[in-house]
Design a protein around this motif. Sequence first.
Motif, PDB file in Angstrom:
ATOM      1  N   ALA A   1       0.858  -1.187   0.000  1.00 46.04           N
ATOM      2  CA  ALA A   1       0.000   0.000   0.000  1.00 46.04           C
ATOM      3  C   ALA A   1       0.888   1.229   0.000  1.00 46.04           C
ATOM      4  N   THR A   2       0.328   2.345  -0.442  1.00 46.80           N
ATOM      5  CA  THR A   2       1.010   3.634  -0.340  1.00 46.80           C
ATOM      6  C   THR A   2       0.460   4.372   0.868  1.00 46.80           C
ATOM      7  N   ILE A   3       1.380   4.872   1.692  1.00 43.52           N
ATOM      8  CA  ILE A   3       0.978   5.555   2.937  1.00 43.52           C
ATOM      9  C   ILE A   3       1.542   6.977   2.953  1.00 43.52           C
ATOM     10  N   GLN A   4       1.001   7.781   3.876  1.00 46.72           N
ATOM     11  CA  GLN A   4       1.505   9.142   4.058  1.00 46.72           C
ATOM     12  C   GLN A   4       1.993   9.319   5.493  1.00 46.72           C
ATOM     13  N   VAL A   5       3.076  10.068   5.647  1.00 47.74           N
ATOM     14  CA  VAL A   5       3.679  10.304   6.959  1.00 47.74           C
ATOM     15  C   VAL A   5       2.988  11.481   7.638  1.00 47.74           C
ATOM     16  N   ILE A   6       2.484  11.243   8.874  1.00 44.69           N
ATOM     17  CA  ILE A   6       1.877  12.332   9.641  1.00 44.69           C
ATOM     18  C   ILE A   6       2.450  12.439  11.049  1.00 44.69           C
ATOM     19  N   ASN A   7       3.426  11.571  11.385  1.00 44.05           N
ATOM     20  CA  ASN A   7       3.897  11.522  12.769  1.00 44.05           C
ATOM     21  C   ASN A   7       5.296  10.918  12.804  1.00 44.05           C
TER      22      ASN A   7
END
Length: 280
Positions: A146-152
């Motif tokens: 999956a493609t994820i996004q960094v928020i933390n």
Amino acid sequence: MTRTNRLLNAALAFLLFGLPQCHAERWLQGACGLTSTRDDDTSNSDNDTGNSVPGQDEISIPAGTTKGLLTRWQTPGYAIPPGSCQLTQDPSIAKGSSWLEPYAFNGTRVCAVPIAMFQDGLDCGSCYELTYTGEKATNVGRAGKATIQVINHGDIMGFDCQPEVFEEITGNAVGGIFPVYFKRVDCIYTPPTVVVLTGDNAYYTKVLVAGGHEGVRAVSMTLGGKRYNLSRVNGATWGTKLDGQSGATSFSLTYRDGTVEEVSGCFGGKWPVATSSQCS
């Protein structure tokens, strides 16, 4: 966690991975690291079919990836998890949250990364393709990506991802530690948005910069014809002292790949403006 438990978990990881492990949900600082970047070479034993959980599918190691670790990040009570990037906090999204649509609102495909990888916030808003090939892990799973996004970010040694996307990648709804291969990719584009977080102040501003195609490495603001270079405060927030003037406002954003995008015609030509005011 007691020393005995740490030793037991470390022994479990050594038996399963040949890697040191200290916790079934999170890697503690100093426990282990990431391996070097990989290309097309899949000849070593990392992807050996004999290393797999019996009965699970396998996929090949993607080219140009780095091997890392994936754990499960749970935030009970939060529909959208908070994070040090400040992309999901209430003042940031009070008047809109278009930048969260592709990932946070779509299967909660958001993660935390280790401190070193975070780079004081440069990784905020960046996206990564994570692939689990079916190698041996602490828990049963199946190959996926999956493609994820960094928020933390956190005191961790790999990608720490929300339960929905963790299960999407590994097929496991419980948790564990899984070896993954990752590479940074462009995010699904959303219009870059500047959100004022310190409002009604003509002498200082702090803003959130969100959206675009990846993380931002520099921000400038033009107010009443004068240009200000903002400094990163923390996460995806930027700040600068001002001179008390008002007038037309615009922002220039430089992404980590060097591309530049302008956000102009902001706030109807007025300044200062209230907290949570947005321009995109």
